[in-house]
Design an enzyme around this catalytic site. Structure first.
Site, PDB file in Angstrom:
ATOM      1  N   ASP A 122      41.069  38.051  43.883  1.00 53.59           N
ATOM      2  CA  ASP A 122      42.143  37.283  43.245  1.00 53.59           C
ATOM      3  C   ASP A 122      41.639  35.870  42.930  1.00 53.59           C
ATOM      4  O   ASP A 122      40.612  35.716  42.274  1.00 53.59           O
ATOM      5  CB  ASP A 122      43.383  37.306  44.174  1.00 53.59           C
ATOM      6  CG  ASP A 122      44.574  36.547  43.624  1.00 53.59           C
ATOM      7  OD1 ASP A 122      45.170  37.018  42.647  1.00 53.59           O
ATOM      8  OD2 ASP A 122      44.918  35.485  44.176  1.00 53.59           O
ATOM      9  N   TYR A 234      46.597  25.990  41.587  1.00 52.96           N
ATOM     10  CA  TYR A 234      47.064  26.402  40.256  1.00 52.96           C
ATOM     11  C   TYR A 234      47.491  25.211  39.396  1.00 52.96           C
ATOM     12  O   TYR A 234      47.586  25.335  38.187  1.00 52.96           O
ATOM     13  CB  TYR A 234      48.246  27.369  40.393  1.00 52.96           C
ATOM     14  CG  TYR A 234      47.862  28.696  40.986  1.00 52.96           C
ATOM     15  CD1 TYR A 234      47.495  29.770  40.173  1.00 52.96           C
ATOM     16  CD2 TYR A 234      47.855  28.886  42.369  1.00 52.96           C
ATOM     17  CE1 TYR A 234      47.131  30.992  40.719  1.00 52.96           C
ATOM     18  CE2 TYR A 234      47.487  30.110  42.925  1.00 52.96           C
ATOM     19  CZ  TYR A 234      47.122  31.148  42.093  1.00 52.96           C
ATOM     20  OH  TYR A 234      46.756  32.354  42.640  1.00 52.96           O
ATOM     21  N   HIS A 289      47.141  45.393  44.025  1.00 50.96           N
ATOM     22  CA  HIS A 289      46.412  44.140  43.871  1.00 50.96           C
ATOM     23  C   HIS A 289      45.665  43.752  45.155  1.00 50.96           C
ATOM     24  O   HIS A 289      44.620  43.132  45.111  1.00 50.96           O
ATOM     25  CB  HIS A 289      47.424  43.040  43.505  1.00 50.96           C
ATOM     26  CG  HIS A 289      46.830  41.678  43.419  1.00 50.96           C
ATOM     27  ND1 HIS A 289      46.050  41.283  42.355  1.00 50.96           N
ATOM     28  CD2 HIS A 289      46.904  40.596  44.260  1.00 50.96           C
ATOM     29  CE1 HIS A 289      45.666  40.020  42.542  1.00 50.96           C
ATOM     30  NE2 HIS A 289      46.162  39.589  43.680  1.00 50.96           N
TER      31      HIS A 289
END
Length: 316
Positions: A122, A234, A289
């Protein structure tokens, strides 16, 4: 009352101090002055395998790999900058990709190594790709789990609204304080559902998280301020992409859970274009995921095969 319930877990669950996972260690980086926490398994002096977790995770997401690879590697699972017991600078500028890439270079040197097998999942996969591009001499083999080459990601997202929607949280995370607040609602209901819900959680045929595993995540992320560092990763992304350099020159393995709720599988195949060496892609149809926690036995087997195969090839 339930909506705003937020319980700070005072004591870590026993699984976080399980000696079979390795030893808790700390290293202070000279340049940044930050102290990093990591868990290390396997003897010092063996080749280094460095593990970079995703969001919202921490070193514990690699528990199955720490046990598996310590026979032949010095396996180090890091808490990235801002996560868990690693220092979390308060200013979002301190989370730019340049800083995150430099962290990995500095940690490698602080551990006394010049190169490693680098594995990322990820967001940790994004960092692993970038380290491989910027410091190719430091990465003998690259293994990425459920994250495409960053150039593929930026180009694909602009052309495919469906992926733009799936990555909507990148935009949501640009807001100050509110994303952190959303995670705390109903005593971290969002965090729990990310790992356990039908839509985003670990696949039906997967290795489900135990109650203690969930408690480990809640222990780390329920601490005051524990979500700001991770979300800050982020908050600088749009100033860092797209990349100037693209090519990856070391043997690369990309593992992908096809039931990933956040990343479209088409990006995995396109990644091949940027790897100028042996590239292997394996897509696991029933996996989510959270691949290395979901299907640890298969993932570990695929990693062993890749590592051994490359060694054989070099000897010939």
């Amino acid at each position: 009352g339930e909506t705003f319930r937020w319980v700070v877990r005072e004591n870590p669950p026993a699984c976080l101090n399980d000696p079979s996972l390795g030893t808790h260690c700390y290293v202070r980086i000279k340049d940044s002055g930050l102290r990093f926490h990591y868990v290390a398994a396997g003897e010092r002096g063996k080749p280094l395998m460095l593990l970079l977790h995703g969001f919202p995770e921490f070193w514990y997401s690699w528990r199955h790999q720490l046990r598996e690879f310590k026979s032949e590697y010095r396996v180090v699972a890091l808490d990235l900058r801002g996560y868990g017991e690693t220092d979390a600078p308060s200013h979002k500028e301190n989370y730019k990709l340049d800083c995150l890439i430099a962290d990995i270079k500095d940690i490698l040197e602080s551990l006394g190594y010049s190169k490693c097998v680098l594995i990322g999942h990820d967001w940790g996969g994004m960092i692993a790709w970038l380290v491989a591009i910027c410091y190719p001499e430091m990465v003998t083999k690259l293994i990425v789990v459920n994250f495409p080459h960053p150039s593929v990601f930026t180009e694909y997202i602009l052309r495919h609204p469906s992926q733009l929607i799936k990555s909507g949280y990148y935009f949501f995370f640009q807001m100050p304080w509110f994303p952190e607040f959303m995670f705390t609602l109903n005593d971290f209901k969002v965090l729990k559902s990310l790992f356990t819900s039908q839509a985003t959680g670990i696949g039906r045929k997967g290795c489900r998280l135990t109650a203690e595993d969930i408690e480990a995540y809640l222990y780390v992320f329920s601490q005051p301020g524990a979500l700001t560092g991770p979300i800050n990763h982020y908050r600088t992304i749009f100033s860092c992409l797209p990349l100037q350099h693209h090519e990856v020159i070391m043997p690369t393995l990309l593992l992908w859970g096809e039931r990933d709720a956040f990343m479209e599988v088409e990006m995995a195949e396109i990644t091949r274009i940027y790897v100028k060496n042996h590239f292997r892609l394996t897509i696991l149809s029933e996996a989510s995921h959270w691949l290395q926690q979901d299907q640890p036995d298969i993932v570990n087997k695929l990693i062993w095969t890749f590592l051994k195969e490359e060694t054989k090839r070099k000897r010939e």
